[in-house]
Design a protein around this motif. Sequence first.
Motif, PDB file in Angstrom:
ATOM      1  N   GLY A 116       0.755  -1.176  -0.109  1.00 22.49           N
ATOM      2  CA  GLY A 116       0.081  -0.137   0.000  1.00 22.49           C
ATOM      3  C   GLY A 116       1.038   1.308  -0.130  1.00 22.49           C
ATOM      4  O   GLY A 116       0.621   2.125  -0.788  1.00 22.49           O
ATOM      5  N   HIS A 117       1.820   1.131   0.804  1.00 20.82           N
ATOM      6  CA  HIS A 117       3.073   2.451   0.845  1.00 20.82           C
ATOM      7  C   HIS A 117       3.316   2.688  -0.536  1.00 20.82           C
ATOM      8  O   HIS A 117       3.567   3.831  -1.015  1.00 20.82           O
ATOM      9  N   PHE A 118       3.710   1.654  -1.260  1.00 17.68           N
ATOM     10  CA  PHE A 118       4.330   1.988  -2.563  1.00 17.68           C
ATOM     11  C   PHE A 118       3.372   1.843  -3.671  1.00 17.68           C
ATOM     12  O   PHE A 118       3.681   2.135  -4.894  1.00 17.68           O
ATOM     13  N   GLY A 119       1.934   1.553  -3.403  1.00 18.11           N
ATOM     14  CA  GLY A 119       1.203   1.552  -4.434  1.00 18.11           C
ATOM     15  C   GLY A 119       1.527   0.319  -5.369  1.00 18.11           C
ATOM     16  O   GLY A 119       0.900   0.644  -6.751  1.00 18.11           O
ATOM     17  N   GLU A 126      -1.211   4.133  -0.075  1.00 20.00           N
ATOM     18  CA  GLU A 126      -1.559   4.336   1.051  1.00 20.00           C
ATOM     19  C   GLU A 126      -0.196   4.655   1.984  1.00 20.00           C
ATOM     20  O   GLU A 126       0.199   3.707   2.499  1.00 20.00           O
ATOM     21  N   PRO A 127       0.138   5.774   2.062  1.00 16.94           N
ATOM     22  CA  PRO A 127       1.542   6.218   2.841  1.00 16.94           C
ATOM     23  C   PRO A 127       1.532   5.343   4.282  1.00 16.94           C
ATOM     24  O   PRO A 127       0.609   5.649   4.819  1.00 16.94           O
ATOM     25  N   MET A 128       2.696   5.051   4.496  1.00 15.95           N
ATOM     26  CA  MET A 128       2.910   4.497   5.894  1.00 15.95           C
ATOM     27  C   MET A 128       2.928   5.727   6.684  1.00 15.95           C
ATOM     28  O   MET A 128       3.646   6.853   6.514  1.00 15.95           O
ATOM     29  N   ALA A 129       1.902   5.683   7.747  1.00 15.64           N
ATOM     30  CA  ALA A 129       1.921   6.969   8.916  1.00 15.64           C
ATOM     31  C   ALA A 129       2.065   6.233   9.957  1.00 15.64           C
ATOM     32  O   ALA A 129       2.074   4.764  10.357  1.00 15.64           O
ATOM     33  N   ILE A 130       2.213   7.014  11.159  1.00 11.43           N
ATOM     34  CA  ILE A 130       2.741   6.749  12.363  1.00 11.43           C
ATOM     35  C   ILE A 130       1.683   5.741  13.065  1.00 11.43           C
ATOM     36  O   ILE A 130       1.882   4.873  13.664  1.00 11.43           O
ATOM     37  N   LYS A 131       0.359   6.202  12.729  1.00 11.65           N
ATOM     38  CA  LYS A 131      -0.857   5.554  13.416  1.00 11.65           C
ATOM     39  C   LYS A 131      -0.902   3.950  12.799  1.00 11.65           C
ATOM     40  O   LYS A 131      -0.859   3.064  13.727  1.00 11.65           O
ATOM     41  N   LYS A 132      -0.188   3.687  11.618  1.00 12.61           N
ATOM     42  CA  LYS A 132      -0.236   2.688  10.872  1.00 12.61           C
ATOM     43  C   LYS A 132       0.863   1.884  11.540  1.00 12.61           C
ATOM     44  O   LYS A 132       0.868   0.524  11.691  1.00 12.61           O
TER      45      LYS A 132
END
Length: 149
Positions: A116-119, A126-132
């Motif tokens: 998801g981060h790299f599509g 879906e960028p890697m966020a701190i929450k993830k």
Amino acid sequence: MNQYINILLAFVGGVFLAMQGGLNAQLGVQLKNPLLASLTAFFFSTLFVLVVVVISIKNIPNASQLWSIPKHLWFTGALFSVIGIGLYYYTIPKLGISTMISVGLFGQLIFSAIAGHFGWFGLPQEPMAIKKMVGLITMVIGILLINKV
């Protein structure tokens, strides 16, 4: 469709995947071969989905639509499905269903977060966020607690 209904459907899908894993692992033990269980499961899955497709399909793709589909999409998903499901049926009797499913789910989460981060696969990024990342770390802790390591 309401997002809550989609989440409920995803939850039910997860329950059914765990159920089929347990039942087909038991079939693999009875057949003394997890690959025979995979073959049986895929055979009957094909029959079941054929019935659903015949009942529900409204438009059949034409020849040019079929030829425009990249060749690798016709078999690579099936190959990974056979390997993944076969590994489920092989490891569930050895690890137990909760251990196997929790570790397998963790593998799915890690891979999907990276994909998801790299599509990857042409899907939305879906960028890697701190929450993830906190969620993934929490999942690791949960797996450790489930497996009493």
